[in-house]
Design a protein around this motif. Sequence first.
Motif, short mmCIF file in Angstrom:
data_model
loop_
_atom_site.label_atom_id
_atom_site.label_comp_id
_atom_site.label_asym_id
_atom_site.label_seq_id
_atom_site.Cartn_x
_atom_site.Cartn_y
_atom_site.Cartn_z
N SER A 121 -1.96 5.74 6.00
CA SER A 121 -0.95 4.92 6.66
C SER A 121 -1.64 3.96 7.62
N GLN A 122 -1.14 2.74 7.66
CA GLN A 122 -1.84 1.69 8.41
C GLN A 122 -0.83 0.91 9.25
N THR A 123 -1.08 0.82 10.54
CA THR A 123 -0.19 0.13 11.47
C THR A 123 -0.85 -1.16 11.93
N GLY A 124 -0.15 -2.28 11.69
CA GLY A 124 -0.63 -3.58 12.13
C GLY A 124 0.25 -4.15 13.23
N ALA A 125 0.09 -5.42 13.50
CA ALA A 125 0.83 -6.06 14.58
C ALA A 125 2.32 -6.15 14.27
N THR A 126 2.66 -6.34 12.99
CA THR A 126 4.07 -6.56 12.64
C THR A 126 4.62 -5.58 11.63
N ARG A 127 3.74 -4.87 10.89
CA ARG A 127 4.25 -4.00 9.83
C ARG A 127 3.46 -2.69 9.80
N VAL A 128 4.14 -1.68 9.27
CA VAL A 128 3.52 -0.40 8.96
C VAL A 128 3.49 -0.27 7.44
N THR A 129 2.33 0.05 6.89
CA THR A 129 2.19 0.14 5.44
C THR A 129 1.55 1.46 5.04
N LEU A 130 1.88 1.90 3.84
CA LEU A 130 1.20 3.02 3.20
C LEU A 130 0.34 2.42 2.11
N ARG A 131 -0.96 2.61 2.22
CA ARG A 131 -1.89 1.86 1.39
C ARG A 131 -2.83 2.81 0.64
N THR A 132 -3.25 2.39 -0.54
CA THR A 132 -4.23 3.15 -1.31
C THR A 132 -5.41 2.25 -1.67
N ALA A 133 -6.53 2.89 -1.94
CA ALA A 133 -7.71 2.22 -2.49
C ALA A 133 -8.29 3.12 -3.56
N SER A 134 -8.98 2.54 -4.51
CA SER A 134 -9.54 3.33 -5.61
C SER A 134 -10.95 2.87 -5.91
N ARG A 135 -11.73 3.81 -6.43
CA ARG A 135 -13.09 3.51 -6.86
C ARG A 135 -13.32 4.12 -8.23
#
Length: 697
Positions: A121-135
Motif C-alpha cells: 500500500s502506498q500513500t502519496g500527496a493526493t491518493r492512496v493506492t494498492l500497487r504491485t510489481a513483478s519480476r
Amino acid sequence: MQAFGRPSLIALATAGLVAGGVGSASAAPTWLAPTTLSAAGSGGNGLWPRVVVDRQGDATVAWIREAPGRGFGETDFIVEAASRPAGGSWSAPTALSPIGQEAHGLQLGIDGRGNVTAVWSQTGATRVTLRTASRPVDGQWAPQGDVIATLPRDGEDSLRWPQLAVDEQGDASVVWNREVGDDVVVQAADRRDGEWGDPVDISGDDQTSGRPDVARDEQGNATAVWLSNGILRTAARPVRGAWSEPVGVSDAGERAYDPQVVVDGHGSATAVWRSDAPLSDPVVRTASRPADAAWGTPITIGGSRSVGRVSFTGLGVAVDAEGNALAIWVDDQHEVRTRSRSASGGWARSVSFGYGYGPQVAFDARGDATAIWEGPDGLGSVRAASHPAGGAWSAPVDVHEADGYGPDYSLQDSGPQVAVDGLGNAIAVWTAPTGGGMSAPVVMAAAADGTSPLLGDPSVPSTGVAGQPVNMSVSPFDMWSAVTTTWDFGDGTTATGDAASHTYSSPGERTVTVGGVDAAGNRSATVTRTIVIAPAPDGCPLRCPPIDGPKPGPDAPGPKAPSAAPPQLTGLRQSASRWRLRAARHGRRLPVGTTLRFTLDRAATVRFEFVRRAQGRRGAKGGCAKPTAANRSRPSCTRSVLVGSSSFAGRPGRNERRFRGRLGAKALQPGRYLLRASAVADGAMSATAALPFTIVR
C-alpha cells in the motif's frame, strides 16, 4: 505485524531450554554466516523484510527502507528488493516504489517457475493506492507496477493490510482492508493470465471487517479469512469463478484475533487464530475445511494447562503438500511452542523451544520443516530449529547473535521470516541493529545449507605416461557456499582445487577419486575414474615431453596455447517442477511432462544427468549412504542416485527440450529427482547447473 510490549528475558535466557521441550536431536542443516542486504548508516533503516525462494533455490528478499525525506523532518518509506540466483551472490538493492511516497504492508509471492510478485500500500500527496510489481525469471523488476486499487487521500481513509497468495501457475489473489470513514470492508482482486481484475467486496454487508489473509491451492482455488466484530469469517473463490458468500468459522461468544489460513496440495484449508472470551485467557484455535466441503468445528490446540496460555507475540502456521500441518506460537511464559497435525488428522502434543518471540514456520516440498524466531535476549538475536519429515525437532541453534544493545527492531518490525526451496535449504531474513546504542537497523539474511554439493562429470584422461603431467578438472556446484574439491590420485598423493595437475612416477592402473565439501560441511558423493599410466619412453627422464611429441631442442615449439574457454550454460529453467508421466482423469491439475529451457553461448554437446533423491543415513565421516541394518541408528539424510543420462547437440542462444520422463526405453518412476546439466565444447566443460523436479503418480 503489531508490536507488543514484553519484559526483558536476559535472566530467563540463562536458564536455557525448558526441560523435556525438544525431542531427540536429529541431523539439521547448518546455518551459514548472515549477510547484510540493506544499506547501513545514512542510507536509512531497513524494516519489514519478506522472503521467497523457488524450488531451484533462487531467492528474493524485499523490505521497506525508512529514509530521510526531501523536506525537513519528512520521512520516505521506499520498497527495495535484492535477489540471489542459486549458487550466486546477492544483488544490490533495487527500489520498487518512488521517492516521496509512504509504502507499507509489503508482501511477496512466487510461482512454480520462479516469477516474483510484490504488493504494498502506498500513500502519496493526493491518493492512496494498492500497487504491485513483478519480476520474471532471469529478468528485472518492472519499472512501474500495476495499480490494483486507489482512493483519494482524505483524512484516515486507507487501503491497509494487503495479503498476497500466488499459485504454481502464476495466478494470484490479493485481499486488503478498505477503510473509508468508519466503514471497513475486505476487498479482493485476482490476477488471471497476467491481468489483474477489478476489486470486489468479499465481506458482504458487514462494514466492520478487517485483518484478512488469503491462500491458493495448486489448482488456483482461493480461500480468504478475516475478522468481523471478533468473529472469524471466510469466503472461497473457485478457478474462473466468483467469491462465495461469507460464512462464520469461529464459535459464538469468542473473540478472534490474528487469523491465518493455509491450503495443502489437495485443496484442504486450515485456519488458525488467537481467541479469547470475557474473563478467560487467550488460546490458539484451529479449524479445517476439506476440499469441496464445509468447515469443521473449531478446536483449541494451545491454552490448556498442559500446553500453556498464549501470549500476543507471534503466531504462525504452515502445511505441506500432503496436508501435514504445524502451528507455532508463544505462550504466557514466553516459550515458543509448536504443535503438529498429521495429514490423517489429529494434533500431537506440543513441543517447547524455550524462550523467544515472533515465531514463523515453513515446509519444503519433502515435508521437512524449519522454524525461526527471535531469541530471548530482546536484542534482535535469531534462533531456529528443523524437523525432518517423520522425525523429531532438532535442538534450537543460533542463527544470529545481536552485537549491540539498541532497540529491538526485530519484533517491532514483524520478526524473522523464513522460506524454503525444493532441496531442503532454508533462508531466513530479519532486521537487527548494527551496533550499540540507537544504531539503525539493517536487513540481514542467512541460509541453512542442508544439501550436498554436486560434482559434474570430472575431466580425467583415460591414459597417461609416467613422468608427464596429467591435467584433471571438475565443475562443482553448491546452492549456498563455495565448494572445496579434493583429489586422491590413487598413488598415495592428494590435492585440492577444481583443477589439478599430477605426475605419476611409475606405470600402472590408478583409481582417481574426487569429492567436495561445502562451507556447511556437507560432503558430495565421491566420483571415481580409472587412468592407465604407461611407462616412460626409453631413454627419457621423468617429466619428458609427450610420447608422440618432438624431443627438446632449439627447434622445439614454444609452450602450448591455453585450451578454449569452457562453454556457458545459463538460465536453466523448467515449465513445471511437478508433473505426471501421463494424463490423470482425477486428482490435481498437473501437466504431463515438462519443458526444459537453457541458453548456450555457443554450439556444444549438452549432457543431462538424472539423479533420484533417496533416503539415506549419515556416515561417521560425513556423506550420505544407503540405509542398512548397520547404520539405521545414524541421522537420516538425502542421498543422490544417478538413474540415467542423455546427450544431445545444443545450438547457440536459447534452447528448449521437451521431457516426459523417458530415457530411451526406460521411464523414470514417480519420485523426487535432480537434473544436472552441463555442456562440452572444444574439449572444455561448463559449470554444472541443477534443477529439482518431482514426478507425481
